[in-house]
Design a protein around this motif. Structure first.
Motif, PDB file in Angstrom:
ATOM      1  N   ILE A  38       0.851  -1.197   0.000  1.00 17.14           N
ATOM      2  CA  ILE A  38       0.000   0.000   0.000  1.00 17.14           C
ATOM      3  C   ILE A  38       0.886   1.247   0.000  1.00 17.14           C
ATOM      4  O   ILE A  38       0.639   2.204  -0.725  1.00 17.14           O
ATOM      5  CB  ILE A  38      -0.930   0.009   1.227  1.00 17.14           C
ATOM      6  CG1 ILE A  38      -1.825  -1.235   1.254  1.00 17.14           C
ATOM      7  CG2 ILE A  38      -1.783   1.283   1.256  1.00 17.14           C
ATOM      8  CD1 ILE A  38      -2.884  -1.297   0.189  1.00 17.14           C
ATOM      9  N   PHE A  39       1.941   1.223   0.821  1.00 20.22           N
ATOM     10  CA  PHE A  39       2.904   2.327   0.878  1.00 20.22           C
ATOM     11  C   PHE A  39       4.309   1.812   0.578  1.00 20.22           C
ATOM     12  O   PHE A  39       4.716   0.781   1.119  1.00 20.22           O
ATOM     13  CB  PHE A  39       2.910   2.968   2.271  1.00 20.22           C
ATOM     14  CG  PHE A  39       1.657   3.709   2.623  1.00 20.22           C
ATOM     15  CD1 PHE A  39       1.489   5.038   2.244  1.00 20.22           C
ATOM     16  CD2 PHE A  39       0.644   3.096   3.344  1.00 20.22           C
ATOM     17  CE1 PHE A  39       0.318   5.727   2.581  1.00 20.22           C
ATOM     18  CE2 PHE A  39      -0.517   3.780   3.681  1.00 20.22           C
ATOM     19  CZ  PHE A  39      -0.680   5.096   3.289  1.00 20.22           C
ATOM     20  N   GLU A  40       5.032   2.543  -0.264  1.00 14.17           N
ATOM     21  CA  GLU A  40       6.443   2.237  -0.519  1.00 14.17           C
ATOM     22  C   GLU A  40       7.264   3.449  -0.103  1.00 14.17           C
ATOM     23  O   GLU A  40       7.100   4.547  -0.648  1.00 14.17           O
ATOM     24  CB  GLU A  40       6.678   1.919  -1.996  1.00 14.17           C
ATOM     25  CG  GLU A  40       8.117   1.530  -2.295  1.00 14.17           C
ATOM     26  CD  GLU A  40       8.305   1.130  -3.745  1.00 14.17           C
ATOM     27  OE1 GLU A  40       8.162  -0.075  -4.043  1.00 14.17           O
ATOM     28  OE2 GLU A  40       8.573   2.021  -4.564  1.00 14.17           O
ATOM     29  N   LEU A  41       8.130   3.245   0.885  1.00 18.84           N
ATOM     30  CA  LEU A  41       8.883   4.350   1.478  1.00 18.84           C
ATOM     31  C   LEU A  41      10.308   4.393   0.960  1.00 18.84           C
ATOM     32  O   LEU A  41      11.027   3.393   1.008  1.00 18.84           O
ATOM     33  CB  LEU A  41       8.907   4.205   3.009  1.00 18.84           C
ATOM     34  CG  LEU A  41       7.709   4.760   3.793  1.00 18.84           C
ATOM     35  CD1 LEU A  41       6.402   4.157   3.335  1.00 18.84           C
ATOM     36  CD2 LEU A  41       7.914   4.557   5.280  1.00 18.84           C
ATOM     37  N   ALA A  42      10.698   5.551   0.456  1.00 19.63           N
ATOM     38  CA  ALA A  42      12.080   5.766   0.048  1.00 19.63           C
ATOM     39  C   ALA A  42      12.975   5.847   1.284  1.00 19.63           C
ATOM     40  O   ALA A  42      12.500   5.980   2.415  1.00 19.63           O
ATOM     41  CB  ALA A  42      12.187   7.055  -0.762  1.00 19.63           C
ATOM     42  N   PHE A  48      11.225  -4.703   5.429  1.00 21.57           N
ATOM     43  CA  PHE A  48      12.357  -3.772   5.492  1.00 21.57           C
ATOM     44  C   PHE A  48      13.459  -4.277   4.568  1.00 21.57           C
ATOM     45  O   PHE A  48      13.929  -5.405   4.713  1.00 21.57           O
ATOM     46  CB  PHE A  48      12.833  -3.640   6.936  1.00 21.57           C
ATOM     47  CG  PHE A  48      11.718  -3.221   7.854  1.00 21.57           C
ATOM     48  CD1 PHE A  48      11.290  -1.900   7.895  1.00 21.57           C
ATOM     49  CD2 PHE A  48      11.053  -4.154   8.632  1.00 21.57           C
ATOM     50  CE1 PHE A  48      10.233  -1.512   8.721  1.00 21.57           C
ATOM     51  CE2 PHE A  48       9.995  -3.777   9.461  1.00 21.57           C
ATOM     52  CZ  PHE A  48       9.597  -2.449   9.502  1.00 21.57           C
ATOM     53  N   LYS A  49      13.870  -3.426   3.613  1.00 20.93           N
ATOM     54  CA  LYS A  49      14.676  -3.900   2.484  1.00 20.93           C
ATOM     55  C   LYS A  49      15.996  -3.160   2.289  1.00 20.93           C
ATOM     56  O   LYS A  49      16.652  -3.355   1.275  1.00 20.93           O
ATOM     57  CB  LYS A  49      13.858  -3.764   1.195  1.00 20.93           C
ATOM     58  CG  LYS A  49      12.587  -4.610   1.169  1.00 20.93           C
ATOM     59  CD  LYS A  49      11.888  -4.430  -0.166  1.00 20.93           C
ATOM     60  CE  LYS A  49      10.846  -5.508  -0.396  1.00 20.93           C
ATOM     61  NZ  LYS A  49      10.320  -5.461  -1.782  1.00 20.93           N
ATOM     62  N   GLY A  50      16.368  -2.269   3.217  1.00 18.95           N
ATOM     63  CA  GLY A  50      17.605  -1.514   3.028  1.00 18.95           C
ATOM     64  C   GLY A  50      18.824  -2.426   2.918  1.00 18.95           C
ATOM     65  O   GLY A  50      18.859  -3.498   3.516  1.00 18.95           O
ATOM     66  N   HIS A 107       6.402  -1.208   2.466  1.00 22.90           N
ATOM     67  CA  HIS A 107       7.774  -1.582   2.127  1.00 22.90           C
ATOM     68  C   HIS A 107       8.688  -0.396   2.410  1.00 22.90           C
ATOM     69  O   HIS A 107       8.403   0.725   1.973  1.00 22.90           O
ATOM     70  CB  HIS A 107       7.903  -1.953   0.646  1.00 22.90           C
ATOM     71  CG  HIS A 107       7.323  -3.283   0.299  1.00 22.90           C
ATOM     72  ND1 HIS A 107       7.428  -3.828  -0.959  1.00 22.90           N
ATOM     73  CD2 HIS A 107       6.643  -4.186   1.046  1.00 22.90           C
ATOM     74  CE1 HIS A 107       6.823  -5.015  -0.982  1.00 22.90           C
ATOM     75  NE2 HIS A 107       6.333  -5.244   0.231  1.00 22.90           N
ATOM     76  N   CYS A 108       9.778  -0.632   3.137  1.00 29.21           N
ATOM     77  CA  CYS A 108      10.815   0.380   3.334  1.00 29.21           C
ATOM     78  C   CYS A 108      12.024   0.006   2.488  1.00 29.21           C
ATOM     79  O   CYS A 108      12.622  -1.050   2.690  1.00 29.21           O
ATOM     80  CB  CYS A 108      11.216   0.453   4.801  1.00 29.21           C
ATOM     81  SG  CYS A 108       9.989   1.250   5.856  1.00 29.21           S
ATOM     82  N   LEU A 109      12.386   0.863   1.544  1.00 25.43           N
ATOM     83  CA  LEU A 109      13.500   0.567   0.638  1.00 25.43           C
ATOM     84  C   LEU A 109      14.844   0.904   1.269  1.00 25.43           C
ATOM     85  O   LEU A 109      15.887   0.488   0.770  1.00 25.43           O
ATOM     86  CB  LEU A 109      13.319   1.330  -0.672  1.00 25.43           C
ATOM     87  CG  LEU A 109      11.996   1.072  -1.402  1.00 25.43           C
ATOM     88  CD1 LEU A 109      11.973   1.810  -2.734  1.00 25.43           C
ATOM     89  CD2 LEU A 109      11.778  -0.425  -1.620  1.00 25.43           C
ATOM     90  N   ASN A 119      14.051  -8.295   5.511  1.00 25.48           N
ATOM     91  CA  ASN A 119      14.812  -8.890   4.409  1.00 25.48           C
ATOM     92  C   ASN A 119      16.156  -8.215   4.191  1.00 25.48           C
ATOM     93  O   ASN A 119      17.069  -8.811   3.619  1.00 25.48           O
ATOM     94  CB  ASN A 119      14.015  -8.793   3.097  1.00 25.48           C
ATOM     95  CG  ASN A 119      12.802  -9.699   3.086  1.00 25.48           C
ATOM     96  OD1 ASN A 119      12.614 -10.510   3.988  1.00 25.48           O
ATOM     97  ND2 ASN A 119      11.965  -9.553   2.075  1.00 25.48           N
ATOM     98  N   GLY A 120      16.273  -6.960   4.597  1.00 25.89           N
ATOM     99  CA  GLY A 120      17.470  -6.193   4.307  1.00 25.89           C
ATOM    100  C   GLY A 120      18.496  -6.278   5.420  1.00 25.89           C
ATOM    101  O   GLY A 120      18.508  -7.212   6.220  1.00 25.89           O
TER     102      GLY A 120
END
Length: 230
Positions: free
Chosen positions: A48-52, A93-95, A71-73, A120-121
């Protein structure tokens, strides 16, 4: 920690909302529609939200269906965010940087068949002043991602209401740590909820085997006094 917030409006989301900077949802309920409205456990759903990197999401209620949540990029802050009915995962969390920090402060989640927070990051995830009810795992280091990292999870001042399977799952072989304090567990008189479980993670996609649970001073860092049962 009080009760759940009163929703201040409703908004259907048909494509992921991309956030850089700060997004204040004003405690509206956001839910998936169209391609985001399938309400299944598909790992490939959009969020729903994708955070830079560096973004802040606050005062948001995610209703059902919630697709793949947030999702947090990169580094991110989720402040006073509530998940009424967790879809696949509440947040992922994908950083990729070891210095990335992800902060979940306030808010709550319920009805999570599997994981609430999927890590995941790389970096450190802190979950504080949060409440969770009827859940699989509150926070899990990815056990079988193609790219693996050392991950650190901090859980403090969290209220967990059963049924639930585990508070935190980490991969001991990658040097993960979980530091846990101020947890109150409600409705688990037989103590079935695992507080911290260690796994042998892999990058092959295989199901990771458990290496044991409970405080060990190295990977699962807490003592019995950090957990209160009610």
């Amino acid at each position: 920690m009080g009760g759940w917030p009163t929703v201040a409006g409703v908004k259907a989301v048909t494509a992921s909302i991309e956030v850089s900077g700060t997004y204040d949802g004003g405690l509206k309920r956001f839910y998936g529609s169209g391609v985001l409205g399938s309400a299944d456990q598909d790992e490939n759903q959009g969020p729903i939200f994708e955070l830079a990197d560096g973004a802040v999401l606050k005062n948001v209620v995610l209703g059902a269906p919630a697709a793949d949540g947030v999702h947090c990029l990169g580094s991110c802050t989720l402040q006073n965010v509530w998940w009424e009915d967790v879809g696949e995962d509440a947040a992922t969390f994908k950083g990729k940087s070891a210095s990335a920090t992800y902060l979940v402060s306030g808010g709550g989640a319920r009805n999570a068949d599997d994981k609430v927070f999927q890590f995941n990051g790389a970096g450190t995830l802190t979950v504080q002043n949060f409440q969770v009810a009827d859940f699989g795992k509150l926070a899990r280091s990815c056990g079988n991602c193609k790219t693996q990292y050392e991950r650190h999870i901090v859980v403090k001042n969290v209220r967990a209401t059963g049924p639930g399977k585990a508070l935190v799952g980490i991969n001991a072989n990658y040097g993960d740590t979980a530091t846990i304090s101020g947890v109150t567990v409600i409705g688990d008189s037989s103590r079935k909820i695992t507080i911290c479980e260690r796994f042998q993670g892999n990058s092959s996609g295989a199901e990771p085997p458990s290496l044991g649970s409970g405080p060990d001073g190295t990977h699962c860092r807490y003592s019995s006094s950090d957990i209160t049962y009610r």
